[in-house]
Design a protein around this motif. Structure first.
Motif, PDB file in Angstrom:
ATOM      1  N   TRP A  91       0.831  -1.545   0.454  1.00 40.56           N
ATOM      2  CA  TRP A  91      -0.181  -0.131  -0.026  1.00 40.56           C
ATOM      3  C   TRP A  91       0.723   1.170  -0.292  1.00 40.56           C
ATOM      4  CZ3 TRP A  91      -5.786   0.752   0.002  1.00 40.56           C
ATOM      5  CH2 TRP A  91      -6.340  -0.211   0.456  1.00 40.56           C
ATOM      6  N   ILE A  92      -0.044   2.539  -0.228  1.00 39.40           N
ATOM      7  CA  ILE A  92       1.099   3.097  -0.385  1.00 39.40           C
ATOM      8  C   ILE A  92       0.289   5.109  -0.128  1.00 39.40           C
ATOM      9  CG2 ILE A  92       2.474   5.143  -2.439  1.00 39.40           C
ATOM     10  CD1 ILE A  92       2.399   2.697  -4.486  1.00 39.40           C
ATOM     11  N   MET A  93       1.015   5.569   1.300  1.00 33.67           N
ATOM     12  CA  MET A  93       0.873   7.042   1.074  1.00 33.67           C
ATOM     13  C   MET A  93       1.133   8.129   0.280  1.00 33.67           C
ATOM     14  SD  MET A  93       0.584   8.655   4.789  1.00 33.67           S
ATOM     15  CE  MET A  93      -0.104   7.485   5.581  1.00 33.67           C
ATOM     16  N   VAL A  94       0.299   8.972  -0.664  1.00 33.30           N
ATOM     17  CA  VAL A  94       0.436   9.471  -1.233  1.00 33.30           C
ATOM     18  C   VAL A  94       1.700  10.748  -0.650  1.00 33.30           C
ATOM     19  CG1 VAL A  94       0.200  11.146  -3.219  1.00 33.30           C
ATOM     20  CG2 VAL A  94      -1.010   8.523  -3.227  1.00 33.30           C
ATOM     21  N   PRO A  95       2.261  11.186  -0.507  1.00 34.12           N
ATOM     22  CA  PRO A  95       2.444  12.484   0.275  1.00 34.12           C
ATOM     23  C   PRO A  95       1.437  13.844  -0.108  1.00 34.12           C
ATOM     24  CG  PRO A  95       4.237  12.523  -2.577  1.00 34.12           C
ATOM     25  CD  PRO A  95       2.770  11.195  -1.954  1.00 34.12           C
ATOM     26  N   LEU A  96       1.771  14.006   1.379  1.00 33.06           N
ATOM     27  CA  LEU A  96       0.483  15.179   1.577  1.00 33.06           C
ATOM     28  C   LEU A  96       1.720  16.541   0.202  1.00 33.06           C
ATOM     29  CD1 LEU A  96       0.861  15.393   5.499  1.00 33.06           C
ATOM     30  CD2 LEU A  96      -0.413  14.403   3.637  1.00 33.06           C
TER      31      LEU A  96
END
Length: 1427
Positions: A1057-1062
């Motif tokens: 899973w990936i957390m897109v940068p803020l």
């Protein structure tokens, strides 16, 4: 006596001082009781006027103030509520001026300090824009908060950021409201112009030059050979044209080279090569040097040749006379005589006049008689033997002509009339009358004077022109016939026509003899491209004229056999255009001629000839028989159909009325022709061809018939989605080296088999549709694809051609080619499948059976007719045909009512179109624009989906409201993402949570960071584990942050899973482990949003945007809160109908205002920030930071620095607060009692007597013993210049000037303040040991006893000085001594007198010594203490 005067002056001075002291003391005692001390402290501000009262004072402000009631302020007065007056005073209006307040001091407290705060806190005091605050704990009761760029108690001063100048390097400073702005001079940059620009950084110098950086510019030191500001110009050394003698110059760097022309050499081509140095000329000839060559001058020798090596020829002696040309022949010569001369050397003149050619007594003169040239007017001026042949007849008067044969006297009387031309004849004349006349009348007769009337009542027929004439006095006429007519009255037609095939005219002509020409001339018109005009001869020799491919062809054959000798002539003109053409064919002795007479322009190759051998041919017997219109056997190019006229056979006109009936077959007189194509009989864009008696239509495919009115029947395949195909078999042998397959095609289906050709072993040609494009394959190897889609329901012509190892695919107007194709051979019994194969499974390999229409299917020259039109057409009939119907009817696409949501269906060919109602769209009107109906609450935004809508908005969560959602059980997509935006300051909160068995997902904020925890997938899978993602930076800062959580591989069962940068500064966060998707949320799982329940401490306090899971929205509004149900199939439903707080609203943190001292409170979402007024700081503006508010700098500019300040003093002041005035004389260097004179930031020294120099350290030479020098004070007036801040004194009569604190001096003085007396004695003007005494603007010489004169130039001891002169000198000396004594006495009295006048201060003398600042002399102090 001097002592007495001094004592007397001193007593007088003391007496005056005592009187002045007593007077001042009396004045002071008289004034003090009447003066109030309140106004002396200058309590009024802002230039207000202080007015005294018996027990108080009033301040009259400059700017207007609000009008106050005249009554005394009561307790409710807003102004008096502020304790602006102290305990010993009360606030009340003055009643004198509106808006005036006064603090009335309590009785008995007059001596105490009674502060006044009468100024109003109003706009008039602080200006238009600053803010005014009431201050209770200090006077005057208010404070002005200035805008940026202003200062002062009333914001009356603009902050001068340019004092001192912060800009460097001579930059210009401009003070702005936000600080100083520096305008740099060229060569500097930076905020303060502190950076010197390096102009060499960009490498401006080219060609290897060295760049020198200067201020504001650069200098390039060029390498040799270059110039220009940037060394960009290569010096052209060729510009001065250094190469001589047209040499080519080649420019090089710092040099040049020359390419010399042939014959020159040297560095600059300056040397001419001497080709004569080798002495090439022979036999003593002179060699002449030339450029790159030489020549031999043989004139001084008898030799010739390039090198004078050839001996002289026989003609060298010029043996030929009379200008004849001499030609050398093997050592001999021959003379080529000009006409009129003959003989071996052309010495004999031929006598042209020996035959007496001139008549009528004319004199014959030969042109070879040299003696007559120059005297005979009929001869040229000079004799030329080339033109000496012939004679001239010199005629007698009345005769002319070459031989004097014309009588020139007959036409001199102009006997011819009406424009006739007169011609002289022997003793007569002849008038040639004009054939046309401008007035329409022709004339005749001997003199052309009689009108010709012969055409009156003429009988010329058939449009013939009548021509009158006069013969022997009788008038008559003749008829000029039109083509096609003959006879005296043009009454006999010569036109005849051939209107049927096989018609001809047979003519027999008599024998004309062996030397006679055989000639046939005729005019014709036809539209046939191939036909026979005539054939002459039947057996043996034949001569025929034909039209082949619209061109004339004349053929002569020695024998009818194919291998016989023949001659052929052709002309390029097109003669099959239906117009009249005249042609002539001639066979003469050895010549064959074909000529187009008319219409033919010059230069159009209108005739052609050929040499033939006719000696052995029996022409006269063989060419007696002539067939016109066809050959003897009816062969050749075919029978003639058209018209002929003016047929001449061997110059004999063949008139139709003279023909025998037995020699004419289907030939009619006259020419009747109508172009049948003028009526446009051909339909459907067919081309009409005129066939004289009829027409022919060349039809475009797929049309056929005489008028192209019929078309091949279209075959319909797949009607109502049925299975259709047809099978053909090749029943004859076709052309084997070429294959051409073509048809008209109409379909809307993307795929399907069109045509397949097969033999008993293989399928060698396939044509099918794939994704709407045409595909062709040959021998299962080479495949060619079309470029455009043909399944748009329009009719397309397609075809494929295979020939010479090349395949060409045609789509309407486009062709595509493939090479290296194996040949294809069409054989008997080969099978052609159209629309599909017998086996449906085999057909599915081509996309299934064809659905559409095929028309005019053609294989090579054969038609493949599904429904034959005419049995005579060469075509193949289908052997087997299944569900193929004639025509191209469409399916009834509207029968199943495909239009939804009330749309109206309109049928198209094999398709339909829906007329959708408003707010619907799509092919079936299936897409409803739900947002047009405003289904959402006013505070939400509607988003249209494919089948429904969603209401989008931000929502505020306040710690106790948790939303619950369930999937509707119809979600079919994979849920692989969570997307939302968040705003909060809570550092620990649960945002989203759901669990089902071992699967769970939690999105939360932990210690301010966003955290994802997810476990999903089969519990038995060993590759799955808990996924934890943490944001790289905190999010609980009260700002909006977008959140995107995605599967790295959404198509896989498990993935990272990936957390897109803020923001762009961070990199994506990728989990270390793998887990499944969110499909367990589709149905039967409670999804908690905004917390974990009412009693949880992890509930969210903040705002969320719309949350989407796998692109499906978690709705904030239930069915009762929207106007229409959400129609989309896949959706989450809100379980609890609990209303939400729309929008993003935080707690009220700015009411009441937490910021002190007028600070502005900014709501930062559950947090506040104070924006303080100038002079205040701290979290709540509780700290006083404006240390400059009290204006501590007395003579300077104040700058705030942290909690302190720095004063930048004005020029002339120093100290912490610029309160000390600088004394430039405090550390002066004036020596020997010199007085320091203050100036602008500098000083000068006023030297006493006997000293000079800048610091009075140079002693003046002492005067002799006999010269008495007394210290005389300055006698000239002194001027005080300047103001209170800067003042200076001009000495010795100098005047004040505006130029840089300087004085305008009188002659004889110099210095800034005219304090220096110019020393006129510096040049030692006194002679013979005389002493020079300096004076004002002059000098005086004190001479020795034995010398006299202005410069002591007179020697008194000389013998020539008389006694009278000595006596005079003695008397003058006595007088001078008396004068000097009187002056000394007056000076003593004057000095004693000045001691009792002016502003001499004994107390100051006692305090400061003898030095007194001169400018203080003029302004006396208010009081002086007398000692």
């Amino acid at each position: 006596m001097d002592m007495d005067l001094t004592v007397l002056g001193s007593v007088w001075l003391r007496l005056v001082a005592c009187v002045l002291f007593l007077l001042l003391q009396w004045t002071e005692n008289l004034t003090l009781p009447k003066t109030s001390t309140l106004c002396l402290d200058e309590p009024c501000q802002n230039r207000a006027e202080c007015r005294e009262a018996p027990s108080d004072f009033l301040c009259q402000c400059m700017s207007p103030a609000p009008v106050l009631p005249s009554t005394r302020c009561d307790s409710s007065s807003a102004l008096c509520q502020l304790s602006i007056c102290q305990d010993n005073a009360t606030c009340q209006p003055t009643g004198v001026h509106p808006g005036e307040l006064v603090c009335q001091c309590e009785p008995g407290l007059l001596g105490q300090e009674c502060h006044s705060s009468a100024q109003l806190c109003a706009q008039g005091l602080c200006g238009d824009t600053p803010q005014c605050l009431a201050v209770q704990d200090r006077s005057p009761g208010y404070a002005c908060i200035c805008q940026e760029g202003y200062t002062g108690s009333s914001c009356e001063k603009k902050v001068d950021h340019c004092s001192p100048n912060p800009c460097r390097n001579r930059a210009i400073c401009r003070s702005r409201r936000d600080g100083p702005t520096c305008f740099c001079v060229p060569g500097f940059q930076g905020k303060r112009c502190e950076i010197e620009v390096n102009e060499c950084v960009s490498g401006p110098c080219r060609n290897g030059a060295t760049c020198l950086d200067k201020i504001g510019h650069f200098i390039c030191l060029c390498r040799p050979g270059y110039t220009g500001s940037s060394c960009e110009v290569q010096i052209d050394e060729c510009q001065s044209q250094p190469c001589l003698h047209a040499g080519s110059c080649h420019d090089h760097i710092n040099g040049f080279s020359c390419t010399c022309l042939a014959g020159f050499q040297g560095e600059r081509c300056e040397t001419n090569i001497d080709e004569c140095s080798a002495q090439p000329c022979q036999n003593g000839a002179l060699c002449v040097d030339e450029i790159n060559s030489y020549s031999c001058d043989c004139s001084q020798t008898n030799y010739t040749g390039v090198h004078c090596e050839v001996p002289p020829p026989p003609c060298w002696s010029q043996p030929c006379l009379n200008g004849a040309l001499c030609e050398d022949e093997n050592g001999n010569y021959t003379c080529s005589c000009w006409p009129g001369f003959e003989g071996l050397n052309c010495e004999t003149d031929v006598g042209e006049c020996d035959s007496s050619p001139c008549v009528n007594e004319g004199t014959c003169i030969e042109l070879s008689w040299k003696t007559l040239y120059g005297t005979e007017p009929l001869f040229p001026t000079r004799y030329n033997p080339r033109h000496a042949s012939g004679f001239i007849c010199k005629c007698a008067p009345g005769f002319s002509g070459t031989l004097c044969e014309q009588n020139t006297t007959a036409c001199t009387t102009n006997p011819c009339h009406n424009g006739a031309i007169c011609e002289d004849f022997l003793v007569s004349y002849k008038c040639i009358c004009p054939s046309e006349s401008q007035d329409g009348i022709l004339y005749g007769g001997r003199n052309c004077s009689e009108p010709l009337v012969g055409c009156e009542g003429h009988e010329c027929q058939n449009g013939a022109a009548c021509m009158p004439f006069l013969s022997e006095g009788v008038h008559g006429y003749s008829c000029i016939c039109q083509p096609g007519y003959i006879g005296p009255y043009c009454q006999t037609p010569t036109v005849f026509s051939f209107e049927k095939n096989g018609g001809f005219l047979h003519l027999q002509t008599p024998q004309l003899g062996a030397e006679t020409y055989f000639n046939i001339t005729l005019s014709f018109r036809t539209v046939l491209k191939n036909t026979l005009l005539f054939q002459r001869g039947s057996e043996g020799v034949t001569l025929s004229l034909e039209v082949q491919e619209t061109h004339l062809l004349l053929d002569l054959r020695s024998d009818p056999q194919p291998n016989a000798t023949s001659w052929t002539l052709t002309l390029p003109q097109d003669v099959s255009d239906g117009e009249w053409h005249s042609v002539e064919a001639v066979l003469g002795v050895g010549t064959l001629l074909l000529q187009l007479l008319e219409p033919c322009q010059d230069g159009d190759n209108c005739s052609v000839t050929a040499q033939v051998e006719t000696g052995a041919l029996e022409l006269e017997s063989a060419l007696q028989s002539t067939f016109v219109g066809r050959s003897t056997e009816g062969g050749g190019s075919g029978s003639f159909i058209g018209c002929m006229r003016d047929l001449f056979v061997d110059t004999q006109l063949m008139v139709p009325e003279d023909w025998l009936s037995s020699s004419v077959v289907d030939v009619k007189q006259g020419c009747s022709h109508h172009d049948r194509c003028l009526s446009g009989p051909c339909e459907n864009l067919g081309e009409c061809v005129n066939l004289w008696l009829g027409y022919e239509c060349l039809c475009l495919r797929p049309y056929v018939g005489q008028n192209c009115a019929e078309e091949y029947v279209t075959a319909r395949f797949g009607q109502e989605d049925s299975t259709s195909y047809a099978v053909f078999t090749i029943t004859d042998q076709l052309e084997s080296d070429k294959l051409y397959l073509s048809m008209f095609l109409r379909t809307r289906k993307e795929s399907g088999l069109l045509v397949l050709l097969a033999n008993n072993t293989t399928e060698y040609l396939k044509m099918w549709l794939e994704k709407g494009k045409l595909m062709v394959q040959v021998n299962n190897l080479k495949t060619l694809m079309g470029k455009s889609e043909v399944n748009n329901g329009e009719i397309h012509f397609v075809g494929v051609t295979i020939k010479d190892a090349m395949m060409t695919l045609q789509e309407s107007d486009h062709e595509f080619t493939a090479t290296d194709v194996q040949p294809v051979s069409l054989q008997l019994e080969d099978v052609i499948y159209v629309g599909g194969l017998l086996d449906g499974r085999d057909t599915s390999a081509f996309g299934g059976y064809f659905k559409g229409c095929i028309q005019d299917l053609q294989l090579n020259e054969r038609k493949l007719e599904f429904f034959p039109l005419d049995a005579s057409v060469m075509s193949y009939r289908p052997e087997h045909m299944v569900d193929v119907t004639p025509g191209c009817t469409s399916d009834d696409s509207c029968s199943k009512n495909p239009c939804q949501n009330g749309g109206m269906c309109f049928p198209l060919w094999d398709d339909f179109t829906c007329n959708c109602p408003p707010s619907t769209e799509g092919q079936h009107c299936e897409e409803v624009r739900w947002c047009d109906f405003t289904p959402c609450p006013p505070q939400a935004t509607c988003r249209t989906l494919n089948q429904g809508y969603e209401c989008i908005s931000n929502v505020t969560f306040q710690d106790n409201n948790t939303l619950v959602y369930n999937g509707n059980g119809l979600i079919s997509r994979h849920l692989t993402s969570i997307v939302f935006s968040i705003r909060t300051r809570k550092r620990n909160a649960a945002l989203l949570h759901a669990e089902s068995g071992s699967d769970f997902v939690t999105v939360s904020i932990q210690d301010g960071f966003l955290v994802l925890e997810l476990l999903s997938g089969p519990s038995s899978s060993s590759s799955l584990s808990l996924v934890t993602l943490r944001s790289p930076r905190p999010m609980a800062d009260g700002e909006w942050h977008p959140v995107e959580l995605l599967m790295a591989s959404p198509w896989a069962n498990n993935s990272q899973w990936i957390m897109v940068p803020l923001d762009d500064k961070d990199e994506p966060t990728i989990s270390d482990t793998m887990t499944g998707n969110l499909d367990f949320l589709r149905e039967g799982v409670d999804i908690l949003l905004g917390g974990l329940g009412p009693e949880s401490d992890l509930n969210l306090i903040g705002c969320l945007s719309t949350v989407e899971i796998g692109g499906i929205v978690l709705p904030y509004y239930g069915p009762a809160e929207v106007r229409f149900p959400r129609a989309q199939e896949e959706k989450f439903n809100k379980v609890v109908e609990e209303p939400v707080q729309t929008g993003c609203v935080g707690k009220v943190v700015c009411e009441p205002n937490p910021c002190l001292h007028g600070g502005i409170c900014d709501d930062r979402f559950n947090l506040f920030q104070c924006f303080c007024l100038p002079g205040w700081g701290g979290d709540r503006c509780e700290l006083n930071t404006n240390t400059c508010a009290s204006n501590p700098c007395q003579h300077g500019y104040c700058s705030v620095q942290d909690l302190s300040y720095i004063c930048t003093c004005e020029s002339g002041y120093t100290g912490t607060n610029c309160e000390v005035k600088e004394d430039v004389c405090a550390s002066h260097k004036c020596a020997n009692g010199g007085t320091c004179l203050r100036g602008l930031n500098s000083y000068s020294c006023l030297c006493p007597d006997r000293f000079t120099g800048p610091y009075c350290n140079t002693q003046i030479e002492e005067a002799p013993w006999y010269v008495v020098v007394r210290s005389v004070p300055p006698k000239l007036p002194v001027s005080i210049c300047g103001d209170e801040q800067q003042n200076y004194t001009c000495f010795n009569g100098g005047n004040c000037s505006d130029t840089n604190m300087m004085c305008d001096c009188l002659p004889g003085f110099s210095g800034h303040w005219c304090e220096l007396d110019l020393d006129e004695c510096r040049s030692n003007p006194c002679l013979n040991g005389g002493y020079c005494q300096n004076m004002v603007n002059k000098f005086q010489c004190v001479c020795e006893m034995t010398f006299a004169g202005e410069t002591c130039e007179v020697d008194l001891s000389a013998e020539n000085v008389s006694s009278d002169l000595l006596l005079s000198i003695s008397l003058v000396s006595v007088a001078l001594l008396l004068v000097l004594f009187g002056v000394a006495t007056a000076l003593v009295i004057t000095l004693n007198r000045r001691a009792t006048r002016g502003t001499y201060s004994p107390s100051r003398q006692e305090k400061e010594g003898s030095r007194v600042e001169m400018w203080n002399i003029v302004q006396p102090p208010p009081m002086e203490r007398l000692i």
